[in-house]
Design a protein around this motif. Sequence first.
Motif, mmCIF file in Angstrom:
data_model
loop_
_atom_site.group_PDB
_atom_site.id
_atom_site.type_symbol
_atom_site.label_atom_id
_atom_site.label_comp_id
_atom_site.label_asym_id
_atom_site.label_seq_id
_atom_site.Cartn_x
_atom_site.Cartn_y
_atom_site.Cartn_z
ATOM 1 N N PRO A 79 1.254 -1.313 -0.156
ATOM 2 C CA PRO A 79 -0.098 -0.287 0.352
ATOM 3 C C PRO A 79 0.740 1.421 0.323
ATOM 4 N N GLU A 80 1.412 0.733 0.517
ATOM 5 C CA GLU A 80 3.254 1.965 0.876
ATOM 6 C C GLU A 80 3.139 3.112 -0.869
ATOM 7 N N TYR A 81 3.656 1.463 -0.999
ATOM 8 C CA TYR A 81 3.925 2.572 -2.122
ATOM 9 C C TYR A 81 3.393 3.201 -3.762
ATOM 10 N N TRP A 82 1.706 2.531 -3.400
ATOM 11 C CA TRP A 82 0.611 3.155 -3.728
ATOM 12 C C TRP A 82 0.142 4.611 -3.636
ATOM 13 N N GLN A 83 0.584 5.104 -2.504
ATOM 14 C CA GLN A 83 -0.132 6.129 -1.547
ATOM 15 C C GLN A 83 1.237 6.858 -1.775
ATOM 16 N N THR A 84 2.932 6.642 -2.893
ATOM 17 C CA THR A 84 4.058 7.493 -2.550
ATOM 18 C C THR A 84 3.835 7.836 -4.162
ATOM 19 N N HIS A 85 3.524 6.945 -4.802
ATOM 20 C CA HIS A 85 4.090 7.201 -6.313
ATOM 21 C C HIS A 85 2.701 8.230 -6.884
ATOM 22 N N ARG A 86 3.312 8.676 -7.952
ATOM 23 C CA ARG A 86 2.643 8.505 -8.655
ATOM 24 C C ARG A 86 1.891 7.478 -10.274
ATOM 25 N N VAL A 87 0.855 7.018 -10.752
ATOM 26 C CA VAL A 87 0.875 6.408 -11.728
ATOM 27 C C VAL A 87 -0.426 7.236 -12.842
ATOM 28 N N GLY A 97 9.678 2.465 -12.999
ATOM 29 C CA GLY A 97 9.920 3.173 -11.661
ATOM 30 C C GLY A 97 9.048 4.269 -11.495
ATOM 31 N N LEU A 98 8.628 4.767 -10.922
ATOM 32 C CA LEU A 98 7.220 6.140 -11.199
ATOM 33 C C LEU A 98 8.311 7.001 -10.131
ATOM 34 N N PRO A 99 7.447 8.157 -10.773
ATOM 35 C CA PRO A 99 8.295 9.656 -9.828
ATOM 36 C C PRO A 99 7.229 9.380 -8.491
ATOM 37 N N THR A 100 7.753 10.360 -7.490
ATOM 38 C CA THR A 100 6.301 10.063 -6.300
ATOM 39 C C THR A 100 6.247 11.524 -6.095
ATOM 40 N N VAL A 101 4.910 11.154 -5.449
ATOM 41 C CA VAL A 101 4.138 12.082 -4.922
ATOM 42 C C VAL A 101 4.362 13.465 -4.361
ATOM 43 N N ASP A 102 5.456 13.742 -4.028
ATOM 44 C CA ASP A 102 5.856 15.195 -3.289
ATOM 45 C C ASP A 102 6.562 15.697 -4.090
ATOM 46 N N ALA A 103 7.017 14.894 -5.739
ATOM 47 C CA ALA A 103 8.147 15.704 -6.801
ATOM 48 C C ALA A 103 7.580 17.214 -7.449
ATOM 49 N N ALA A 104 8.375 18.002 -7.590
ATOM 50 C CA ALA A 104 7.466 19.286 -7.573
ATOM 51 C C ALA A 104 7.228 19.150 -9.555
ATOM 52 N N GLU A 105 7.457 18.228 -10.442
ATOM 53 C CA GLU A 105 6.902 18.324 -11.219
ATOM 54 C C GLU A 105 7.065 16.513 -12.020
ATOM 55 N N PRO A 106 6.191 16.041 -12.353
ATOM 56 C CA PRO A 106 6.313 14.739 -12.085
ATOM 57 C C PRO A 106 7.337 13.928 -13.178
ATOM 58 N N THR A 107 8.140 13.798 -12.705
ATOM 59 C CA THR A 107 9.490 13.169 -13.780
ATOM 60 C C THR A 107 10.313 12.377 -12.262
ATOM 61 N N LEU A 108 11.336 11.505 -13.065
ATOM 62 C CA LEU A 108 11.560 10.694 -11.958
ATOM 63 C C LEU A 108 12.978 10.894 -11.657
ATOM 64 N N SER A 109 12.766 11.598 -10.547
ATOM 65 C CA SER A 109 14.231 12.014 -9.807
ATOM 66 C C SER A 109 14.241 11.000 -8.556
ATOM 67 N N ASP A 110 13.649 10.656 -7.896
ATOM 68 C CA ASP A 110 14.039 9.187 -6.776
ATOM 69 C C ASP A 110 13.774 8.294 -7.440
ATOM 70 N N THR A 111 14.554 7.537 -7.255
ATOM 71 C CA THR A 111 15.391 6.481 -7.890
ATOM 72 C C THR A 111 15.080 5.525 -6.776
ATOM 73 N N SER A 112 14.354 5.817 -5.899
ATOM 74 C CA SER A 112 15.086 5.099 -4.172
ATOM 75 C C SER A 112 14.607 4.081 -4.052
ATOM 76 N N ALA A 113 13.179 3.562 -5.625
ATOM 77 C CA ALA A 113 12.096 1.875 -5.145
ATOM 78 C C ALA A 113 12.429 1.693 -6.849
ATOM 79 N N THR A 114 11.891 0.072 -6.448
ATOM 80 C CA THR A 114 12.455 -0.246 -7.735
ATOM 81 C C THR A 114 11.053 -1.330 -7.990
ATOM 82 N N LEU A 115 9.526 -0.864 -8.355
ATOM 83 C CA LEU A 115 8.906 -2.425 -8.477
ATOM 84 C C LEU A 115 9.395 -3.950 -9.652
ATOM 85 N N VAL A 116 9.098 -5.337 -9.294
ATOM 86 C CA VAL A 116 9.544 -6.334 -10.028
ATOM 87 C C VAL A 116 8.479 -7.141 -9.830
#
Length: 270
Positions: free
Chosen positions: A91-99, A215-234
Amino acid sequence: MPTDSPNEFVIASTVRTAIVQDLADSPTTTDELLSGISASSTAVYDALSALEERGIARDVGDRWALTAQGQIAADSIEVWQGTESFLATDPEYWQTHRVDVIPDPFRRRLPELGDYEVYRDGPGEPNRAEQVAVSRMAAADAPDITTPFYSLNHQRNVPDTPETRMLVTREATDISVQRYRDGHREEVEDLPAVQMRLTRCQFATVVGDEFVLFGLPTVDAAEPTLSDTSATLVSETEAAVEWGKELFEYLWERSDPMEPYMVEHHADVL
């Protein structure tokens, strides 16, 4: 008459849901329903009566069966439960990343991926997510890769084969060329055999024969760009690989050749 939809009416009761799921497979007798469902006989009889009244199930002699409306409701329950299970895995991943950066047809199909694991950076493994992505990519024979960012570590590990395809953004290309101009790289083109094209995307994917990762951008990013690569879904399910391949083909068909862009914007380094 109740005003809620057939789907809502079924899902609102665990007994009604269990009956509809049982009947979705084949017509079933009352005795089989009573023995197979963890509920009192009164609750099962009441649920059957309510389902019949709503036109969801019907009595066909010695068995109960779904109406067309009931079958459609059963199908939607399966989708709903699959979505719930998919989200519940992490659940945390889908709460903190953008789809919303994923094209609509593929975003709606995300639950098709099924089982998956999210690899995150941690105190003892500060680059775990990136290393998982890089190692998976490097071990694949001819992966399809989409990346919106420049990373020398990633680029050095791309399988250098004619079958490998890579979609990069203009921004990542510009950064790569600028690093060459600044003297940080000896060559502009490190991947001569790889098929490369330009895309417009804000997420990263690697699709191999037996896995898909993204990898998806986080909801905290100012722009929807992948600047945070701290989570990888496999995911390694067949459905996930098919999803990943179809997504890449969708992007590839809408991509642009690399050479005209380089000639127009970076002719000095060619």
